[in-house]
Design an enzyme around this catalytic site. Sequence first.
Site, PDB file in Angstrom:
ATOM      1  N   GLU A   1      -5.388  -8.599   0.897  1.00 25.70           N
ATOM      2  CA  GLU A   1      -6.069  -8.210   2.146  1.00 25.70           C
ATOM      3  C   GLU A   1      -7.530  -7.943   1.864  1.00 25.70           C
ATOM      4  O   GLU A   1      -7.862  -7.288   0.862  1.00 25.70           O
ATOM      5  CB  GLU A   1      -5.495  -6.912   2.737  1.00 25.70           C
TER       6      GLU A   1
ATOM      7  N   GLU B   1       0.798  -1.223   0.000  1.00 26.81           N
ATOM      8  CA  GLU B   1       0.000   0.000   0.000  1.00 26.81           C
ATOM      9  C   GLU B   1       0.835   1.280   0.000  1.00 26.81           C
ATOM     10  O   GLU B   1       0.793   2.066   0.965  1.00 26.81           O
ATOM     11  CB  GLU B   1      -0.958  -0.007   1.188  1.00 26.81           C
TER      12      GLU B   1
HETATM   13  O1  IFM Z   1      -4.220  -2.961   9.247  1.00 28.72           O
HETATM   14  C1  IFM Z   1      -4.145  -2.450   7.962  1.00 28.72           C
HETATM   15  C2  IFM Z   1      -2.991  -3.050   7.207  1.00 28.72           C
HETATM   16  O2  IFM Z   1      -1.784  -2.828   7.862  1.00 28.72           O
HETATM   17  C3  IFM Z   1      -2.887  -2.435   5.837  1.00 28.72           C
HETATM   18  N1  IFM Z   1      -4.134  -2.497   5.130  1.00 28.72           N
HETATM   19  C4  IFM Z   1      -5.322  -2.073   5.839  1.00 28.72           C
HETATM   20  C5  IFM Z   1      -5.415  -2.750   7.180  1.00 28.72           C
HETATM   21  C6  IFM Z   1      -6.682  -2.264   7.926  1.00 28.72           C
HETATM   22  O3  IFM Z   1      -6.623  -0.896   8.104  1.00 28.72           O
END
Ligand code: IFM
Length: 450
Positions: A357, A174
């Site tokens: 994710e 990210e």
């Molecule tokens: O916890 C975070 C993660 O570190 C990166 N993506 C989003 C998740 C939720 O906010």
Amino acid sequence: MTTNRMTLTLPEDSRLRQPEFLYGVATASFQIEGAAETRQPSIWDRFCATPGKIRDGSNGLQACEHVRYWREDVALIESLGVDAYRLSVSWGRLLNADGSINESGAQFYLDLMDELNRKGIRVFVTLYHWDLPQHLEDKGGWLNRDTAYQFRDYADKASRLFGSRVYAYATLNEPFCSAYLGYEIGIHAPGKAKRSYGRQAAHNLLLAHGLAMSVLRKNCPDGLHGIVLNFTPCYPLSSSPADKAAARYADDYFNQWFIRPLFTGEYPAILSSLEEADRPHIEPGDMAIIAEPLDYLGVNYYTREIYRASPDAPFETVQLDNVERTDIGWEVCPEAFTELLCSLHKKYPLPPIYITENGAATADEPVGERVADEQRIRYYQSHLNAVHKAIEAGVDIRGYFAWSLMDNFEWAEGYLKRFGIVYVDYPTQKRIIKDSGLAYRDAIVWRSHK
Ligand code: IFM
């Protein structure tokens, strides 16, 4: 009174039911490891120590004490029946400030990976999940082009050390969050806030990614190499041309800014609408490095945002009433997930995708040994269905990782938000598999493939 546990069902006749489709759980170093005294301080240690930055005033010094409990945590991962575990390596645990290997940190990751491999769990490593060593921030951090070259050297050392233990590398997690939240609006570490900083940090991060890609490919020719991007699709409040243009601009600014250079070697055209002083400094050859081909793209998705036209800015965010939200305030919108995957597929010549994710924060409370997190199960069900629909529409998706294996340090929210499918009682470090973890396990384990 105990209620029956809600289940998760994988869509019929779907690639999601095939043994080759990988299911995993994901975490990140700073959010779970603890043992801060055995690594270099990171920008997040400094940020947490700055009053007012973290909602509950907490930090990552202990977190889930994963460095201490990693064997138990691997056993937990195994008990969930997953095929893969996505972890991140802490740059400052693997390397000392002078760039030499920190032997105890290296041994920790080697032991962890060996144990996962012994259990037949594939290792997905992210090299950078936001925890830049503070000594590099002291030299300008991601505003300093040299950090990209430092990252390449770190990727080189890490990939030589880990060798074939790693199934897939992601350079960055990210970069939008590192650049925009960390350097443009300052709500994440290192807490800098200027548009030009955000845009320059984004460029240096993408350059770091491209430089690392060729090193990874050379050191681990059999592995998969890619990057993980997060997307928050931008929808217009109305069908008016002005609102649509606002949503498009927001999408270019927040989402396309990070993916377009990877596949086209160019930033979105809105680059030229920025003040000259806000545009990143780009050196000849940078865009070709950034556009190094990928073996896979990691996609992180949680929610969407709504935009409308504004008289004073290119766009304005709108909060809808009467929509379902998770405990962190994010709208639940699985349709936007399918649309996102289909639109990326249409716009770019994508390699295979892994959903690296996806998950929900819910305000979980254990009752005895049980955590009945029904909203999270419904969230996973609707989002797995959304992935299925995208596959049906022709998108090549090869795996899905639940965020997160366990509750952990949720950045500026501290420990107030719980994303785990395993509950963590921080004072005792006891782990309890939530109903969502059991439902995830039951949905995926019947696929015999190991
Ligand atoms: O916890 C975070 C993660 O570190 C990166 N993506 C989003 C998740 C939720 O906010």
